[in-house]
Design an enzyme around this catalytic site. Structure first.
Site, short mmCIF file in Angstrom:
data_model
loop_
_atom_site.label_atom_id
_atom_site.label_comp_id
_atom_site.label_asym_id
_atom_site.label_seq_id
_atom_site.Cartn_x
_atom_site.Cartn_y
_atom_site.Cartn_z
N SER A 170 73.06 -13.52 -83.91
CA SER A 170 72.01 -14.40 -83.39
C SER A 170 71.75 -15.64 -84.24
O SER A 170 70.97 -16.50 -83.82
CB SER A 170 70.71 -13.62 -83.22
OG SER A 170 70.80 -12.74 -82.12
N LYS A 178 72.09 -18.87 -82.48
CA LYS A 178 71.00 -19.44 -81.68
C LYS A 178 70.45 -20.71 -82.33
O LYS A 178 69.77 -21.51 -81.66
CB LYS A 178 69.88 -18.41 -81.51
CG LYS A 178 70.24 -17.23 -80.59
CD LYS A 178 69.06 -16.29 -80.44
CE LYS A 178 69.32 -15.18 -79.41
NZ LYS A 178 70.16 -14.11 -79.92
N SER A 236 64.36 -13.19 -81.16
CA SER A 236 65.79 -13.36 -80.92
C SER A 236 66.16 -13.00 -79.48
O SER A 236 67.20 -12.41 -79.22
CB SER A 236 66.60 -12.50 -81.91
OG SER A 236 67.89 -13.03 -82.10
#
Length: 381
Positions: A85, A88, A143
């Site tokens: 993640s 991101k 997340s």
């Protein structure tokens, strides 16, 4: 003989002007530059440099100055690894500028299609209307892959967003990154590096919206819909970055700004963390520790970085990422102070550099004027 004082003064003026150019030069560091990369592994040398912590077990990591972009130390910084993640952050750099924070969107089933099994979720519900800034808090704090899917849909779709992320990475000089799934979900052929993640984190801290979202520890997220279709009460979400939130027996790190943590089966634990102390803001990236936790590695590297700042010569640079991003997503200053601290430092440097340049030009003109006066006086004799 008459012209010697003039020549001497002109030479002096040239030296002063050269000093003025040197003073202005740091401003150029704010513009994108090409080709500045760090070595795969290394530690800045210096007679007063503290020893690196021996307990760091990550496969790859970077310690850098977030303001200057100087890499102070690194291990296998360009190794291609799954980012989880932490990817991101690149998603945010790509999409944040295009979606106003107060824009409303009613989620459809199509928005959530393709959400990977086991993806982290913040609790986005089909049929419910959300503001864009709520969705971003879902991305940074929880997340939330579901929030990423909705924002990507609003941005024109999953594949379009993936292609834009690839182009954004190329613009930032992040050549170790290949995006296959914008949410960081384990996908064949997807990878990044500790170096590139540091570039993404540093670039994000220059954007007040990004800095505010990534530094938020706790927030409220809109509730879903009950069986009758009525909106339920909002609920609290907490940042999963334990160094920021201080959860699960992890003490919060003093001065921590953010940025983003991640975990998948293929990636293991990954983390981008930035912290401010005194006049310095550092950023560290940690990928896949083999022993202990990603937070222990990050804490040790941040401690080392603050102790080493000003005592080691850089081993490389994260530049060129600091083209300042303007977004429609967040009017007002960054509450997390990450962007404000970096911007304030750059502003001070920029003002000092410009003043130094003006002073140099003034000194040169004064020198030339004095020389011409002396020349005219001698010619009258």
């Amino acid at each position: 003989m008459i012209f010697r004082p003039v020549v001497r003064s002109l030479c002096t003026g040239a030296v002063v002007l050269a000093a003025g150019v040197t003073a202005i030069a740091p401003c150029a560091a704010l513009a994108p530059q090409a080709g500045h990369r760090s070595p795969g592994s290394g530690t800045g040398s210096g007679t007063r440099a503290p020893a690196l912590p021996g307990q760091v077990s990550a496969l790859s990591w970077v310690v850098a100055d977030a303001t200057t972009g100087d890499v102070l130390a690194s291990k296998d910084a360009h190794r291609h690894l799954p980012p989880a993640s932490t990817l991101k952050t690149l998603f945010a750099l790509t999409v944040l500028p295009h979606l106003p924070a107060r824009q409303l969107h009613t989620v459809t089933g199509a928005d959530l299609e393709g959400l990977g099994e086991g993806s982290s979720r913040v609790g986005v519900v089909e049929g419910h209307t959300y503001r864009v800034d709520d969705l971003w808090r879902g991305v940074f704090l929880s997340s939330g892959g579901d929030a990423v899917h909705v924002l990507a849909s609003m941005n024109g779709g999953w594949q379009k967003t993936r292609d834009e992320m690839r182009r954004r990475a190329a613009q930032l000089g992040a050549g170790d990154t290949r995006v296959m799934s914008p949410d960081g979900y384990d996908t064949p052929g997807q990878y990044s590096s500790a170096f590139d993640l540091a570039v993404f984190g540093r670039t994000g801290l220059a954007d007040p919206a990004f800095a505010r979202y990534c530094s938020t520890s706790v927030a409220e997220f809109p509730g879903g819909l009950d069986k009758s279709g009525r909106a339920e009460a909002p609920y609290e979400i907490q940042n999963t970055n334990r160094l920021l939130a201080g959860t699960q027996d992890v003490s919060p790190y003093p001065g921590l700004i953010g940025v983003k943590n991640g975990y998948t089966t293929a990636a293991g634990n990954t983390l981008i963390a930035a912290a401010h102390r005194g006049s310095r803001t550092l950023i560290v990236t940690v990928m896949n520790p083999q022993e202990g936790t990603v937070y222990e590695d990050a804490r040790s590297l941040l401690d080392w970085g603050f102790a080493a700042s000003g005592k080691v010569r850089p081993v490389g640079s994260l530049r060129p990422p600091v083209a300042r991003t303007t977004t429609a997503s967040a009017p007002g200053p960054a509450q997390g102070a990450g962007a404000a601290l970096v911007a304030a430092h750059r502003s001070t440097t920029r003002k000092a550099s410009v003043l130094g340049g003006f002073a140099a030009v003034g000194a040169l003109l004064a020198s030339l004027s004095a020389s011409l006066w002396l020349l005219r006086r001698r010619m009258r004799r």
